[in-house]
Design an enzyme around this catalytic site. Structure first.
Site, PDB file in Angstrom:
ATOM      1  N   ASP A   1      -9.069 -15.651   3.745  1.00 18.79           N
ATOM      2  CA  ASP A   1      -8.250 -15.957   4.918  1.00 18.79           C
ATOM      3  C   ASP A   1      -9.142 -16.603   5.977  1.00 18.79           C
ATOM      4  O   ASP A   1     -10.168 -16.033   6.359  1.00 18.79           O
ATOM      5  CB  ASP A   1      -7.641 -14.678   5.504  1.00 18.79           C
ATOM      6  CG  ASP A   1      -6.620 -14.014   4.580  1.00 18.79           C
ATOM      7  OD1 ASP A   1      -6.792 -14.091   3.353  1.00 18.79           O
ATOM      8  OD2 ASP A   1      -5.672 -13.397   5.104  1.00 18.79           O
TER       9      ASP A   1
ATOM     10  N   LYS B   1      -0.368 -18.391   7.206  1.00 10.30           N
ATOM     11  CA  LYS B   1      -0.308 -17.041   7.752  1.00 10.30           C
ATOM     12  C   LYS B   1      -0.131 -17.128   9.261  1.00 10.30           C
ATOM     13  O   LYS B   1      -0.666 -18.032   9.897  1.00 10.30           O
ATOM     14  CB  LYS B   1      -1.605 -16.314   7.373  1.00 10.30           C
ATOM     15  CG  LYS B   1      -1.836 -14.947   7.991  1.00 10.30           C
ATOM     16  CD  LYS B   1      -3.177 -14.387   7.504  1.00 10.30           C
ATOM     17  CE  LYS B   1      -3.603 -13.146   8.256  1.00 10.30           C
ATOM     18  NZ  LYS B   1      -4.926 -12.640   7.824  1.00 10.30           N
TER      19      LYS B   1
ATOM     20  N   LYS C   1       2.408 -15.482   4.769  1.00 11.92           N
ATOM     21  CA  LYS C   1       1.890 -14.169   5.144  1.00 11.92           C
ATOM     22  C   LYS C   1       2.154 -13.918   6.621  1.00 11.92           C
ATOM     23  O   LYS C   1       1.778 -14.721   7.475  1.00 11.92           O
ATOM     24  CB  LYS C   1       0.395 -14.072   4.847  1.00 11.92           C
ATOM     25  CG  LYS C   1      -0.220 -12.717   5.226  1.00 11.92           C
ATOM     26  CD  LYS C   1      -1.678 -12.637   4.802  1.00 11.92           C
ATOM     27  CE  LYS C   1      -2.339 -11.363   5.300  1.00 11.92           C
ATOM     28  NZ  LYS C   1      -3.783 -11.271   4.896  1.00 11.92           N
TER      29      LYS C   1
END
Length: 297
Positions: free
Chosen positions: A143, A206, A242
């Site tokens: 990430d 995300k 996400k």
């Protein structure tokens, strides 16, 4: 230079996702009012538990505390075999080898936050090196934070090149790009960032880090999912979504599940394409699943 800039602007302009914040707020409100109640059920709670990136991202994390954190996931697998475990354990990049060596559950991924998380302010060489080291240490997923400085300078070329280079450092492992929607704020900026990240190699987009700016919002999630859907319609490629940052209750999580289900559809209702980043949500879901007070995580 203008041609290069135009290339990115044209990519953004090709998307029909609405960017009027009032319109987005109204559409989200209507969607949730119509559909959220139908998702308040045990099977949905169990599914969402299996979509969690169980996260510890503290300045006081140590090798021993991370091993204890991983052990809770191992214990859950042994103590509650009737339930699917979390999707991944997410830590800082320097703990990838600790998680890999302590984790006994094959179905749970090793995820890390890398590339000078959460600010993303560092030389690209530092970001790619940190990412490559995490992959070498056993990370399955990475990430990173979208470079807001480059974005707000309208330097889309360097921004997209940066994501692409970090993706190369990931090899065949998944790259999740955190847009930091609380800093982007408007639907237009969130649309733009979603498009740029997807075209640069993001496997997931995300919402937030949960560290500096406001965390996830249902409006941001809706815009991102609309972008993912349109990208899929254009290119036939499924990009994951996400939600992260401040999602700590079952009621919070249901809203994001509902948006994914209604905007993206059943194909995205798997932890291969839907994740929730959280530290407290797993226990909240488990309590609602079992009607007990046990907190296994």
């Amino acid at each position: 230079m203008e041609e290069i800039k135009d290339k990115y602007q044209q990519a953004i302009a090709s998307f029909s996702v609405p960017t009027d914040d009032a319109v987005i707020a109204q559409e989200v409100s209507q969607l949730l009012a119509q559909h959220v109640d139908e998702n308040r059920k045990n099977e949905v709670y169990q599914f969402m538990l299996n979509c969690i990136d169980l996260t510890t991202l503290s300045s006081t994390d140590t090798q021993s505390s991370v091993r204890e954190f991983v052990q809770r996931v191992n214990d859950f697998d042994n103590n509650y075999p009737q339930y699917k475990n979390v999707a991944a354990i997410c830590t800082y990049a320097n703990f990838a080898d600790v998680v890999r060596n302590a984790l006994d559950v094959d179905a749970v991924k090793v995820a890390v936050c890398s590339a000078n998380f959460p600010s993303s302010q560092a030389h690209l060489e530092v970001k790619t090196a940190e990412t490559a080291l995490a992959i070498a240490d056993g990370a399955d997923e990475v990430d990173i934070v979208f470079n807001l400085g480059l974005y707000f300078d309208n330097n889309y070329e360097d921004l997209c090149d940066e994501i692409s280079e970090i993706k190369q450092a990931c090899g065949d492992k998944h790259l999740k790009v955190i847009l930091e929607t609380g800093a982007l704020k408007t639907a237009e900026h969130i649309r733009n960032a979603s498009v740029l990240a997807m075209y640069s190699g993001a496997d997931f987009i995300k919402t937030s880090t949960g560290k500096i700016y406001d965390g996830a919002s249902v409006e941001a999630a809706y815009v991102m999912c609309r972008c993912i859907k349109e990208y899929y319609e254009k290119h036939g490629e499924m990009i994951g979504f996400k939600a992260s940052g401040g999602i700590s209750t079952t009621e919070d999580a249901i809203k994001y599940y509902t948006i994914v289900k209604e905007v993206l559809g059943e194909k995205w209702l798997t932890n291969e394409y839907f994740r929730i980043g959280a530290s407290r949500l797993a226990n909240a879901l488990f309590i609602d699943i079992t009607n007990d007070v046990v907190k296994p995580f």
